[in-house]
Write a protein that holds these residues in place. Structure first.
Motif, PDB file in Angstrom:
ATOM      1  N   HIS A 165      31.680  28.633  42.429  1.00 36.57           N
ATOM      2  CA  HIS A 165      30.920  29.001  41.002  1.00 36.57           C
ATOM      3  C   HIS A 165      30.623  27.891  40.192  1.00 36.57           C
ATOM      4  N   SER A 166      31.908  27.487  39.855  1.00 35.80           N
ATOM      5  CA  SER A 166      31.910  26.435  38.898  1.00 35.80           C
ATOM      6  C   SER A 166      31.297  25.000  39.366  1.00 35.80           C
ATOM      7  N   LEU A 167      31.534  24.670  40.658  1.00 35.49           N
ATOM      8  CA  LEU A 167      30.611  23.640  40.965  1.00 35.49           C
ATOM      9  C   LEU A 167      29.186  23.812  40.926  1.00 35.49           C
ATOM     10  N   MET A 168      28.604  24.873  41.315  1.00 37.99           N
ATOM     11  CA  MET A 168      27.088  25.197  40.983  1.00 37.99           C
ATOM     12  C   MET A 168      26.717  24.823  39.506  1.00 37.99           C
ATOM     13  N   GLN A 169      27.793  25.214  38.633  1.00 42.91           N
ATOM     14  CA  GLN A 169      27.571  25.136  37.102  1.00 42.91           C
ATOM     15  C   GLN A 169      27.291  23.635  36.653  1.00 42.91           C
ATOM     16  N   SER A 170      28.295  22.803  37.102  1.00 46.33           N
ATOM     17  CA  SER A 170      28.346  21.324  36.805  1.00 46.33           C
ATOM     18  C   SER A 170      27.354  20.685  37.447  1.00 46.33           C
ATOM     19  N   ALA A 171      27.110  21.283  39.036  1.00 46.65           N
ATOM     20  CA  ALA A 171      25.880  20.409  39.518  1.00 46.65           C
ATOM     21  C   ALA A 171      24.792  20.600  38.792  1.00 46.65           C
ATOM     22  N   ALA A 172      24.499  21.969  38.465  1.00 42.54           N
ATOM     23  CA  ALA A 172      23.220  22.103  37.568  1.00 42.54           C
ATOM     24  C   ALA A 172      22.910  21.013  36.778  1.00 42.54           C
ATOM     25  N   ILE A 173      24.007  20.552  35.683  1.00 41.38           N
ATOM     26  CA  ILE A 173      23.890  19.666  34.791  1.00 41.38           C
ATOM     27  C   ILE A 173      23.639  18.398  35.293  1.00 41.38           C
ATOM     28  N   ALA A 174      24.453  17.948  36.618  1.00 47.03           N
ATOM     29  CA  ALA A 174      24.023  16.655  36.958  1.00 47.03           C
ATOM     30  C   ALA A 174      22.985  16.548  37.594  1.00 47.03           C
ATOM     31  N   LEU A 175      22.518  17.368  38.392  1.00 48.58           N
ATOM     32  CA  LEU A 175      21.120  17.330  39.137  1.00 48.58           C
ATOM     33  C   LEU A 175      19.877  17.895  38.470  1.00 48.58           C
ATOM     34  N   GLY A 176      19.831  18.262  37.068  1.00 49.56           N
ATOM     35  CA  GLY A 176      18.770  18.901  36.597  1.00 49.56           C
ATOM     36  C   GLY A 176      17.653  17.749  36.373  1.00 49.56           C
ATOM     37  N   ARG A 177      18.226  16.408  36.085  1.00 48.92           N
ATOM     38  CA  ARG A 177      17.261  15.369  35.846  1.00 48.92           C
ATOM     39  C   ARG A 177      16.488  15.045  36.956  1.00 48.92           C
ATOM     40  N   HIS A 178      16.944  15.494  38.073  1.00 46.16           N
ATOM     41  CA  HIS A 178      16.387  15.222  39.475  1.00 46.16           C
ATOM     42  C   HIS A 178      15.548  16.675  39.870  1.00 46.16           C
ATOM     43  N   SER A 179      15.383  17.518  39.011  1.00 48.59           N
ATOM     44  CA  SER A 179      14.616  18.818  39.235  1.00 48.59           C
ATOM     45  C   SER A 179      15.167  19.596  40.561  1.00 48.59           C
TER      46      SER A 179
END
Length: 254
Positions: A165-179
């Motif tokens: 669950h936490s991985l998805m939250q952090s990955a959402a931030i890291a990968l948002g710039r790549h849509s």
């Protein structure tokens, strides 16, 4: 047209249970599907047959998600066979129920490697492919209600699901710039191979059912719709979110 028409979906741990239901559901929604599985060739072939029966392409790729090279191989082989990677459903997981005080080190470490390390490797590999492709994507991780509550015989398991669950939250931030959108589903008690022994006692099963406001335990197919929604363009502005799919069990404190 289905919600996933024209998309290619990768699902880990998809020879049975939630993964199988998600893979077949994705095909029914219009996607071509690649599945990862550990060792049950017959079950994997059956899943691919069901995908193809929906008129979609399917491929099964064997591998242990606990090994980093499995992720890179799965993503590369799926892209080679189906042309691209649009969605990853990270589902593979284990839960060998055991008491805390005498938890075998091997049981603890294997659970960590499959559930948490495996998720990290798969998400990273799929995200790198999506970035290379340049047209975004979606990642849906199967966490658990156990990310939010404890379990006496799950002290090795609940931390891994909180980690996913936490991985998805952090990955959402890291990968948002790549849509690339990253979300998780948190199933309640779903009737799968993971808990069939634990729920073999009729009295325990009845107790669990009575705690669920909807009056029943979940089926793997109950997860397919929420996963497909989060993978689809209907959820195009949803990232870093967690969706409980538990029949209301979490809110039923009293």
């Amino acid at each position: 047209m289905g919600l996933l028409a024209g998309k290619t979906v990768l699902v880990t741990g998809a020879s049975a249970g939630i993964g199988r239901a998600a893979a077949i559901g994705a095909a029914r929604a219009g996607a071509d599907v690649a599945i990862n599985y550990l060792d049950d060739d017959d079950a994997a072939e059956s899943c691919i047959a069901a995908i193809e029966a929906e008129g979609r392409r399917g491929i099964a790729i064997r591998g242990d998600v606990a090994e980093p090279e499995t992720a890179t191989h799965f993503v590369a082989a799926a892209a080679a066979a189906l042309g691209k990677v649009d969605v990853l459903v990270n589902n593979a997981g284990i839960c060998p129920f055991h008491a805390f005080l005498d938890m075998p080190i091997d049981t603890f470490e294997r659970t960590m490697r499959v559930n948490l390390h495996g998720a990290y490797y798969m998400v990273q590999a799929a995200a790198n492919r999506m970035v290379e492709q340049g047209h975004g994507g979606a990642i849906v991780a199967v966490s658990s209600i156990s990310a939010l509550v404890g379990g006496e015989y799950q002290t090795h398991y609940t931390p891994t699901k909180a980690g996913v669950h936490s991985l998805m939250q952090s990955a959402a931030i890291a990968l948002g710039r790549h849509s690339i959108r990253c979300n998780s589903v948190l199933p309640g008690t779903i009737l799968t191979d993971i808990n069939k022994d634990d729920l073999a006692d009729p009295a325990k099963r009845m107790h669990m059912e009575q705690r669920v406001p909807l009056g029943r335990l979940g089926q793997p197919e109950d997860l397919a719709g929420p996963i497909i929604f989060l993978a689809s363009d209907m959820a195009r502005y949803v990232t870093g979110a967690a969706l409980l799919v538990d029949g209301g069990a979490f809110v039923n404190l009293q």
